[in-house]
Design a protein around this motif. Sequence first.
Motif, PDB file in Angstrom:
ATOM      1  N   VAL A  62       0.962  -1.231  -0.036  1.00 40.13           N
ATOM      2  CA  VAL A  62       0.119  -0.069  -0.106  1.00 40.13           C
ATOM      3  C   VAL A  62       0.830   1.530  -0.188  1.00 40.13           C
ATOM      4  N   THR A  63       0.691   2.387  -0.892  1.00 39.22           N
ATOM      5  CA  THR A  63       1.408   3.367  -1.102  1.00 39.22           C
ATOM      6  C   THR A  63       0.435   4.795  -0.562  1.00 39.22           C
ATOM      7  N   GLN A  64       1.056   5.542   0.067  1.00 38.88           N
ATOM      8  CA  GLN A  64       0.283   6.845   0.444  1.00 38.88           C
ATOM      9  C   GLN A  64       1.222   8.071  -0.095  1.00 38.88           C
ATOM     10  N   SER A  65       0.476   9.053  -0.517  1.00 37.87           N
ATOM     11  CA  SER A  65       1.217  10.392  -0.750  1.00 37.87           C
ATOM     12  C   SER A  65       0.252  11.593  -0.280  1.00 37.87           C
ATOM     13  N   PRO A  66       0.822  12.506   0.254  1.00 34.50           N
ATOM     14  CA  PRO A  66       2.357  12.774   0.396  1.00 34.50           C
ATOM     15  C   PRO A  66       2.571  12.224   1.848  1.00 34.50           C
ATOM     16  N   THR A  67       4.008  12.201   2.194  1.00 33.21           N
ATOM     17  CA  THR A  67       4.188  11.626   3.522  1.00 33.21           C
ATOM     18  C   THR A  67       4.090  12.618   4.505  1.00 33.21           C
ATOM     19  N   HIS A  68       4.355  13.850   4.342  1.00 35.85           N
ATOM     20  CA  HIS A  68       4.024  15.056   5.186  1.00 35.85           C
ATOM     21  C   HIS A  68       3.378  16.112   4.367  1.00 35.85           C
ATOM     22  N   LEU A  69       2.687  16.725   5.397  1.00 37.92           N
ATOM     23  CA  LEU A  69       1.904  17.941   4.851  1.00 37.92           C
ATOM     24  C   LEU A  69       1.489  18.935   6.101  1.00 37.92           C
ATOM     25  N   THR A 127      -0.215  18.216   9.315  1.00 39.38           N
ATOM     26  CA  THR A 127      -0.032  19.167  10.729  1.00 39.38           C
ATOM     27  C   THR A 127      -0.806  20.349  10.532  1.00 39.38           C
ATOM     28  N   VAL A 128      -1.819  20.663  11.115  1.00 41.45           N
ATOM     29  CA  VAL A 128      -2.689  21.840  10.933  1.00 41.45           C
ATOM     30  C   VAL A 128      -2.001  22.948  11.928  1.00 41.45           C
ATOM     31  N   LEU A 129      -1.812  24.048  11.336  1.00 37.12           N
ATOM     32  CA  LEU A 129      -1.265  25.233  11.986  1.00 37.12           C
ATOM     33  C   LEU A 129      -2.446  26.484  12.253  1.00 37.12           C
ATOM     34  N   LEU A 177      -7.564  22.583  13.833  1.00 32.45           N
ATOM     35  CA  LEU A 177      -6.295  22.272  14.753  1.00 32.45           C
ATOM     36  C   LEU A 177      -6.374  20.884  14.955  1.00 32.45           C
ATOM     37  N   GLY A 178      -7.419  20.226  15.421  1.00 30.78           N
ATOM     38  CA  GLY A 178      -7.752  18.829  16.044  1.00 30.78           C
ATOM     39  C   GLY A 178      -7.529  17.957  14.849  1.00 30.78           C
ATOM     40  N   ASP A 179      -7.604  18.103  13.681  1.00 29.45           N
ATOM     41  CA  ASP A 179      -7.233  17.439  12.384  1.00 29.45           C
ATOM     42  C   ASP A 179      -5.931  16.937  12.149  1.00 29.45           C
ATOM     43  N   SER A 180      -5.077  17.424  12.969  1.00 30.06           N
ATOM     44  CA  SER A 180      -3.442  17.030  13.041  1.00 30.06           C
ATOM     45  C   SER A 180      -3.520  15.704  13.598  1.00 30.06           C
ATOM     46  N   ALA A 181      -2.858  14.966  12.671  1.00 32.18           N
ATOM     47  CA  ALA A 181      -2.799  13.496  12.871  1.00 32.18           C
ATOM     48  C   ALA A 181      -1.990  12.779  11.882  1.00 32.18           C
ATOM     49  N   LEU A 182      -1.932  11.360  11.923  1.00 31.09           N
ATOM     50  CA  LEU A 182      -1.272  10.437  11.006  1.00 31.09           C
ATOM     51  C   LEU A 182      -2.755   9.728  10.460  1.00 31.09           C
ATOM     52  N   TYR A 183      -2.664   9.868   9.174  1.00 28.83           N
ATOM     53  CA  TYR A 183      -3.595   9.544   8.345  1.00 28.83           C
ATOM     54  C   TYR A 183      -3.321   8.126   7.558  1.00 28.83           C
TER      55      TYR A 183
END
Lengths: 115, 108
Positions: A4-11, A113-115, A83-89
């Motif tokens: 399984v692949t996912q993109s992007p790795t960070h956002l 990460t949501v700033l 802000l609470g949506d910051s997480a690993l998906y």
Amino acid sequence: DAGVTQSPTHLIKTRGQQVTLRCSPKSGHDTVSWYQQALGQGPQFIFQYYEEEERQRGNFPDRFSGHQFPNYSSELNVNALLLGDSALYLCASSLSLAVDIGEQFFGPGTRLTVL
Amino acid sequence: GIQVEQSPPDLILQEGANSTLRCNFSDSVNNLQWFHQNPWGQLINLFYIPSGTKQNGRLSATTVATERYSLLYISSSQTTDSGVYFCAVKPLWGKLQFGAGTQVVVTP
């Protein structure tokens, strides 16, 4: 055999923005499920897609939506980020069987990460 | 929904030690999986074990579906075994429900 692949790795996004995460399932799999994992917790089920339709949904607001394409890949969209949506998906793929879906295999995740 | 409880929440082991992790669940399940989450967040499949016993190298697992629990055994632990171990259960056509995990630290 690609997993399984996912993109992007960070956002990194700011509050109020919209984000799209992508997932390609393991070869031979037809079902994609999405999970949200907050820091220090277990993954929480968001929804599952099969035959390009949402088959099941967890306790997430309508800001979370998805799509599955004919090649079984999938997108997760989140609108009006908080802000609470910051997480690993995490995205998981599996094969739908006559009696249920089989073993689920997870991708490496997208850290939002949501700033 | 189905409740999943894992114990212990934290475990510190010396290299070479054996350990047992437990997963209790509140209802009948069609699927039970054990995962190891590495420090980078990747969930690695250990066992797909709705019932019975399986072994894979130094790891083994047993699920007693009628009594609603599963056990994961780690033998001769190594530092690479460190991480979080999750149990996840799924009733027939339901969603996969994860426990809170067991944080394992293996010291040299």
